[in-house]
Design an enzyme around this catalytic site. Sequence first.
Site, short mmCIF file in Angstrom:
data_model
loop_
_atom_site.label_atom_id
_atom_site.label_comp_id
_atom_site.label_asym_id
_atom_site.label_seq_id
_atom_site.Cartn_x
_atom_site.Cartn_y
_atom_site.Cartn_z
N ASN A 217 -12.65 6.80 14.14
CA ASN A 217 -12.84 7.01 12.70
C ASN A 217 -14.31 7.22 12.34
OD1 ASN A 217 -10.12 4.82 12.11
ND2 ASN A 217 -10.17 6.93 11.49
N SER B 210 -9.32 14.56 7.33
CA SER B 210 -9.45 13.12 7.54
C SER B 210 -9.26 12.42 6.20
CB SER B 210 -10.82 12.76 8.12
OG SER B 210 -11.81 12.94 7.12
N SER B 211 -8.90 11.13 6.26
CA SER B 211 -8.67 10.39 5.01
C SER B 211 -9.96 10.34 4.18
CB SER B 211 -8.17 8.98 5.33
OG SER B 211 -9.03 8.34 6.24
N GLY C 227 0.83 -1.21 0.00
CA GLY C 227 0.00 0.00 0.00
C GLY C 227 0.86 1.24 0.00
N LYS D 229 -10.48 2.54 18.01
CA LYS D 229 -10.05 3.29 16.81
C LYS D 229 -11.22 3.39 15.83
CE LYS D 229 -7.31 5.34 13.82
NZ LYS D 229 -6.65 4.80 12.69
N GLY E 243 1.71 4.02 4.18
CA GLY E 243 2.63 2.98 3.71
C GLY E 243 3.99 3.57 3.37
N GLU F 291 -13.63 4.72 2.78
CA GLU F 291 -13.63 3.52 3.63
C GLU F 291 -14.91 3.43 4.47
OE1 GLU F 291 -9.15 2.30 4.60
OE2 GLU F 291 -9.69 4.19 5.54
N ALA G 144 -0.48 10.60 8.42
CA ALA G 144 0.35 11.18 7.36
C ALA G 144 -0.55 11.56 6.20
CB ALA G 144 1.40 10.17 6.90
O1 KPL Z 1 -7.36 7.92 11.02
C1 KPL Z 1 -7.77 9.01 10.71
C2 KPL Z 1 -8.20 9.19 9.30
O2 KPL Z 1 -8.24 10.31 8.81
O3 KPL Z 1 -8.48 8.16 8.68
C3 KPL Z 1 -7.89 10.11 11.73
C4 KPL Z 1 -7.55 9.55 13.09
C5 KPL Z 1 -9.27 10.68 11.75
C6 KPL Z 1 -6.90 11.21 11.48
O4 KPL Z 1 -7.21 12.03 10.41
#
Ligand code: KPL
Length: 362
Positions: free
Chosen positions: A226, A292-293, A26, A222, A31, A305, A166
């Site tokens: 999210n 956020s992702s 990934g 977690k 990754g 996701e 990241a």
């Molecule tokens: O894991 C995250 C994501 O963006 O997927 C958080 C913890 C919300 C950090 O941005």
Amino acid sequence: MRQYSRLQSSLQGNRERSILKITIVGAGAMGSLMTARLSLAMRSQSREPGSTPELERVLLYGRPSAHLDAVRARGLQLTERDGQTTTVKLEVSSTPSDVVGSDLVIVLVKAWASADAMAPLRTHLTRDTVVLTLQNGLGNAAAIRTALMNNGVRPHVWLGVTTQAAIRTAPGKVRHTGDGLTAIGRRTPEVNDRLSNLAAALSDAGWKTVAVEDIHRWVWRKLAINAAINPLTALARVPNRAISSDPELRKAAGTVAAEVVKVAAATGVRLNGEQVVAAVDEVARATGDDQSSMLIDLVNGMRTEIDAINGQVVRHARRHNVPVPTNDLLSRLIHAYEHGHRPADGSREGASYADIEAAIRG
Ligand code: KPL
């Protein structure tokens, strides 16, 4: 008597082979970051005569992309949290047979890509390869196990969660935005030497990791974070901080998290509701300036996701008859948004960070 390093005994069970190879699957932001950390650790190992370097190869494996091309050509440009930028040479590949010989495979693809990413590797890994998922959401280990099942042989899949964060700012460029903790564990509630040796070795390599007995609690905690932050920031188009600073979003996030805590309890995983709400707030503030992702995926026109996060909450809730109207609504809204905005020809991988910032301000 032969001396084995912690990493060797963790991954190779004291087999007569000293070369260790780690593959990260990934080539997204996480990754790439993890490959850079492990590659730097590999290069700083002692090469003194008589010492055995424990890490011989670190490979970043991902589907062909502009990012992978840029990293292959120029190295990864990694910006640390203090703003310092370095270029780290990484070994990269999109060829499944290049993973042959991996002792540890760390999976960091998007949750929905687990099966497609892992299936081509099935015949190139052995039953001794340890596979560790550090992905967002629920259901990843099962998807990986099924994809890798080879002639009835199931690989060892260990579970993990990470609060490292990241972002990819442009092809070939990644910024480390959150210095978090990684927890790893197995389906059975025990921490054996292999697990704690791996945690110690990853920590030594600059990736702070603990081996835990109650990994399912970590995974659900977690998941709650999210589930509360990702869809709300994506729909409201705000950076993570707004989950803590905007009273409406804060309240909505609390409702989402409380539903997740109830579902976790129904599946036998006890979480403290107040602590989970406090953790959501803490992560939102700690990653305050970041997107956020899920927000990044939506702006990029990529699949999100949502199914592995709020969708899994809804799935488990149905099975246990727990009402989760807010998670259900958020799943539907994100799906509706995906249907309306995804380009018919697939994703626009690599919209620039500036595009995303403009979309958020606009
Ligand atoms: O894991 C995250 C994501 O963006 O997927 C958080 C913890 C919300 C950090 O941005």
